[in-house]
Design a protein around this motif. Structure first.
Motif, PDB file in Angstrom:
ATOM      1  N   LYS A 191     -23.469  47.048  -8.969  1.00  0.00           N
ATOM      2  CA  LYS A 191     -23.724  48.162  -8.046  1.00  0.00           C
ATOM      3  C   LYS A 191     -24.731  47.763  -6.981  1.00  0.00           C
ATOM      4  N   ARG A 192     -25.782  47.062  -7.383  1.00  0.00           N
ATOM      5  CA  ARG A 192     -26.810  46.655  -6.416  1.00  0.00           C
ATOM      6  C   ARG A 192     -26.248  45.646  -5.414  1.00  0.00           C
ATOM      7  N   ALA A 229     -24.234  47.534  -2.818  1.00  0.00           N
ATOM      8  CA  ALA A 229     -24.988  48.482  -1.974  1.00  0.00           C
ATOM      9  C   ALA A 229     -25.357  47.862  -0.622  1.00  0.00           C
TER      10      ALA A 229
END
Length: 245
Positions: A241-242, A245
């Motif tokens: 997810k990071r 982003a």
């Protein structure tokens, strides 16, 4: 140059990742498992499902997969008084080890695997032992594996290579490795495909629970194996997810 390998393959997350590791590297790969009357013997069925799915989803690996071997090791269950071979609660023992430790298990597994590798002409033995995310099991340590490699090579007068691709990585990194191996398989979307296969078809839960579906796969969610797997999956998905982003 090594061209063949035998993978200790229980059908769990770690051994499935090790199988993919071997399939990427070697021309001929065989698998071995042991029925020691383990409490979670559902893994013996799960492993066949994993092999089937790997052949279906990764055709280039399927051509390398050779014979699968299952050895009856009931004697290990007979001499073991552990929570993996008896219906007892998980707890820590006075010696600092959890009662999931089956004394001599990996020593016996590796000896029998080497004997089979000798007969089958296989040069490398791949196992998913790990000294980073583990319960302190002495037979999972790097020193133990190095000693076994020497002893087995001397005792059978054949030079074996024992590979431990997970030895120095944690569970989150094991999920990452599975994704990377899938990506390098040559199959479109192979990374996600291998991670999905691990989630859906592998088995790690010590209680043999295949009824409760968690985000990371099937299991009770509370035994030590489930807790470790869940923690690793959370770390893996958080990193994904990071990165997005």
């Amino acid at each position: 140059m090594h061209t063949s390998a035998l993978v200790l393959f229980s059908g769990g997350q770690d051994s499935t990742t090790c199988l993919a590791y071997a399939l990427e590297r070697y021309e001929r790969v065989e698998t071995i498992a042991f029925d020691y009357r383990q409490r979670h013997n559902v893994e013996l069925t799960a492993r066949l499902n994993v092999l089937r799915e790997i052949k279906a989803r990764f055709p280039q690996w399927a051509t390398k997969l050779g014979e699968d071997h299952l050895l009856d090791l009931a004697v290990l269950g007979e001499v073991s008084e552990t929570s993996l071979t008896r219906d007892t609660a998980f707890k820590m023992e006075a010696n600092g080890l959890p009662n999931t430790f089956v004394p001599g298990r990996n020593l016996l597994f590796m000896t029998l695997a080497a004997a089979l590798a000798y007969r089958r002409g296989l040069q490398v033995i791949v196992t998913g032992v790990c000294e980073t995310d583990f319960s302190g099991y002495p037979d999972c340590r790097d020193d133990t594996m190095k000693a076994l490699q020497l002893a087995l090579s001397l005792g059978m007068d054949q030079r074996f290579l024992i590979e431990t691709p997970l030895m120095w990585i944690d569970k989150a990194q094991t999920w990452e490795l599975a994704h990377a191996l899938g990506e390098r398989s040559g199959e479109p979307g192979g990374g996600n495909a291998l991670v999905d296969l691990v989630v859906e078809h592998t088995h790690t839960c010590y209680l043999g629970d295949r009824t409760h579906r968690q985000a990371w796969g099937y299991g009770c969610g509370t035994c030590p194996a489930c807790e470790l797997r869940a923690k690793g999956y959370a770390g893996f998905t958080d990193k994904v997810k990071r990165a997005a982003a």
